[in-house]
Design a protein around this motif. Structure first.
Motif, PDB file in Angstrom:
ATOM      1  N   GLU A  93     -19.644 -20.821   7.853  1.00 21.30           N
ATOM      2  CA  GLU A  93     -20.904 -20.127   8.113  1.00 21.30           C
ATOM      3  C   GLU A  93     -22.102 -21.050   7.908  1.00 21.30           C
ATOM      4  O   GLU A  93     -23.093 -20.950   8.630  1.00 21.30           O
ATOM      5  N   HIS A 146     -22.914 -22.804  11.017  1.00 23.79           N
ATOM      6  CA  HIS A 146     -23.764 -22.030  11.936  1.00 23.79           C
ATOM      7  C   HIS A 146     -25.237 -22.153  11.548  1.00 23.79           C
ATOM      8  O   HIS A 146     -26.106 -22.266  12.404  1.00 23.79           O
ATOM      9  N   LYS A 172     -21.629 -24.360  16.644  1.00 24.40           N
ATOM     10  CA  LYS A 172     -21.059 -23.158  17.255  1.00 24.40           C
ATOM     11  C   LYS A 172     -19.555 -23.109  16.979  1.00 24.40           C
ATOM     12  O   LYS A 172     -18.944 -24.104  16.637  1.00 24.40           O
TER      13      LYS A 172
END
Length: 81
Positions: free
Chosen positions: A36, A39, A44
């Motif tokens: 995470e 991101h 991506k």
């Protein structure tokens, strides 16, 4: 960027900090956190033959492989920054 928030879906998923093969249906919280964070920095999800990368689009139950960045993840960050 000055700030970012990441929310873990604890209603639908169980997490652990010490995953083992006996941890049925639990995800490694550090692996998911690293993914995470990718991101947050602009990476991506990657699908296909790249399941060894942190940014692989599907997490693996009780796996710690995504706790650190793989070469492809690092190259992706270098490409952005």
């Amino acid at each position: 960027m000055r700030e970012a928030d990441v929310r873990f879906d604890t209603a639908d998923h169980d997490f652990t900090n010490k995953p083992t093969a006996s941890c049925s249906n639990k995800y490694d919280v550090r692996s998911v956190g690293t993914h995470e964070a990718g991101h947050v920095f602009g990476l991506k999800d990657i699908y296909g033959a790249h399941d060894n990368l942190t940014m692989c689009g599907s997490s693996i139950l009780y796996s710690t492989r995504a706790r650190t960045l793989a070469k492809g993840d690092v190259l992706g960050l270098r490409n952005i920054y």
